[in-house]
Design an enzyme around this catalytic site. Sequence first.
Site, PDB file in Angstrom:
ATOM      1  N   LYS A 198     -26.884 -39.887  21.370  1.00 45.05           N
ATOM      2  CA  LYS A 198     -26.380 -39.502  22.679  1.00 45.05           C
ATOM      3  C   LYS A 198     -24.904 -39.115  22.637  1.00 45.05           C
ATOM      4  O   LYS A 198     -24.440 -38.331  23.478  1.00 45.05           O
ATOM      5  CB  LYS A 198     -26.608 -40.632  23.685  1.00 45.05           C
ATOM      6  N   HIS A 217     -30.640 -31.746  29.154  1.00 44.80           N
ATOM      7  CA  HIS A 217     -31.355 -32.965  28.787  1.00 44.80           C
ATOM      8  C   HIS A 217     -32.820 -32.756  29.158  1.00 44.80           C
ATOM      9  O   HIS A 217     -33.270 -33.097  30.249  1.00 44.80           O
ATOM     10  CB  HIS A 217     -30.771 -34.165  29.537  1.00 44.80           C
ATOM     11  N   LYS A 239     -40.864 -37.011  29.367  1.00 46.05           N
ATOM     12  CA  LYS A 239     -40.438 -35.785  28.681  1.00 46.05           C
ATOM     13  C   LYS A 239     -41.118 -35.632  27.331  1.00 46.05           C
ATOM     14  O   LYS A 239     -41.682 -34.593  27.017  1.00 46.05           O
ATOM     15  CB  LYS A 239     -38.921 -35.796  28.441  1.00 46.05           C
ATOM     16  N   THR A 240     -41.036 -36.680  26.521  1.00 47.00           N
ATOM     17  CA  THR A 240     -41.606 -36.612  25.175  1.00 47.00           C
ATOM     18  C   THR A 240     -43.123 -36.537  25.220  1.00 47.00           C
ATOM     19  O   THR A 240     -43.750 -35.721  24.540  1.00 47.00           O
ATOM     20  CB  THR A 240     -41.158 -37.831  24.339  1.00 47.00           C
ATOM     21  N   ASP A 254     -35.972 -33.568  23.628  1.00 43.85           N
ATOM     22  CA  ASP A 254     -34.946 -34.238  24.420  1.00 43.85           C
ATOM     23  C   ASP A 254     -33.709 -33.409  24.756  1.00 43.85           C
ATOM     24  O   ASP A 254     -33.178 -33.532  25.845  1.00 43.85           O
ATOM     25  CB  ASP A 254     -34.499 -35.512  23.702  1.00 43.85           C
ATOM     26  N   ARG A 319     -38.530 -48.025  20.318  1.00 41.15           N
ATOM     27  CA  ARG A 319     -38.329 -46.612  20.001  1.00 41.15           C
ATOM     28  C   ARG A 319     -38.880 -46.248  18.627  1.00 41.15           C
ATOM     29  O   ARG A 319     -38.943 -47.091  17.720  1.00 41.15           O
ATOM     30  CB  ARG A 319     -36.834 -46.284  20.021  1.00 41.15           C
TER      31      ARG A 319
END
Length: 530
Positions: A198, A217, A239-240, A254, A319
């Site tokens: 990030k 983003h 999103k993913t 992303d 993650r």
Amino acid sequence: MNTITITNELAQLLSGENVFHNLSVPQLVEKVLSRDEAVLTSTGAIRATTGAYTGRSPRDKFIVKEASAEDKVDWGTVNQPITEEAFEKLYIKVVSYLKEKNELFVFKGFAGADERYRLPIQVVNEFAWHNLFAHQLFIRPEGDDLLKHENPFTIISAPNFKADPETDGTNSETFIIISFEKRTILIGGTEYAGEMKKSIFSIINYLLPEQGIMPMHCSANVGQEGDVALFFGLSGTGKTTLSADASRKLIGDDEHGWSNRGVFNIEGGCYAKCINLSAEKEPQIYNAIRFGSVLENVVVDDDSRAADYDHVFYTENTRAAYPLEAIDNILKPSVAGHPSTIIFLTADAFGVLPPISKLTKEQAMYHFLSGYTSKLAGTERGITSPQATFSTCFGSPFLPLRANVYAEMLGEKIAEHEVEVYLVNTGWTGGEYGVGKRMKLEYTRAMVQAALEGDLQNAETSTDEIFGLKIPLHVPGVPGEILIPSATWDDKDAYLKKAQELAAQFHRNFKKFTSVPSDIELFGGPSYQL
């Protein structure tokens, strides 16, 4: 301390025999295991844990208040200033600390798949598994790429170095500090690898607009006819998951740039949430977690070494980091044309936003600036249950510049390329969080597919009386009764109260945008007024 001194200090640090440059994935895995930094799972991935910090630490992020950045940065609680003197003193401390390490790991690569705009980056790590993370997440050099690797932006990550707030000018033992003039990101006191990812995105969000490129983003994919789709949304909104579509090639999951030539991925990998991950619901992500992948804070069985994606012992923010090549149908290189469809994703914990609605340009600008969703548990420290939040441009923590810079760029591109824009609620239906149910993924996928295939462009719609949104009355593969939010609530009075409450929050939040044209709020926001 000037830039030359910083460069010399870094060169001295990286010239030692204890420094390993651009190790291969097998070499890094060997280092990770020999240093006892992680365990090997049954699929060949490594699993690391990150201690107390299992998410980003936004209160500990700073930007150095330098002459070149002072009038550009949108200073405040997101972009906290720190003095050049404090940065330089802490830099010397961290470099001196790292000089004493037996081993250091360096990755040299790039951010930006389009070679015309890519940024050379360098990542210096105390941990081998962090360097493996950087290797998989950023763009890896090929051929003679490193011959053109000049003046890189450098991340220096020292998780075991703890700051002293009283003497170092930080808020805690943890710090993430960006110096644009020194082209350096200094990270310490946290083992959460996402801070590196990030921080680079924050850099990109500062640099690209100066080149006329919109940083975003969002995830992105492309269909067989070359039709590009963008998916905006905060962590946990889908999103993913939704961009990993077997019928479309993945551009990225992303972070992207939108130039006058089209869309390009900023990264070379994916950083997917894997709580409740299954082969049935998300096969592409599930199958991507193999040798070379990095799992963060996932529970692993001591004997079988199998990952338990349903367990939240460490955090809900589990993650998986893996290279784009771990996905079967990717676009290579990750560069495509202009989008024809944009999807704004929100996980509405109030349970009152439509599961899908078509937006006018004014509504698109309003909802982009608002960036509403519910912050899900584990994404940041201290968040243990969903909370309503507004994150400007669906990425407020990573936007160094003022919001109107990004919003104006998006508005111009929507108009220029006649992009269809939809708002999709992947959150709750039939009641607020704790009462209603989360929207079924199969329904969301069907709605997104209908939007991408053009089935909703001329669909019959109903206008929501609270939010002014146009709701399609028929979507292939989706029960009609779930399309109108009020129809899914047993208690209609409770629905109306909750919808009005959320609409009021939208209006209150939007008051901070003082330089936005009045028609954006007038025609783009909720119809309901206090």
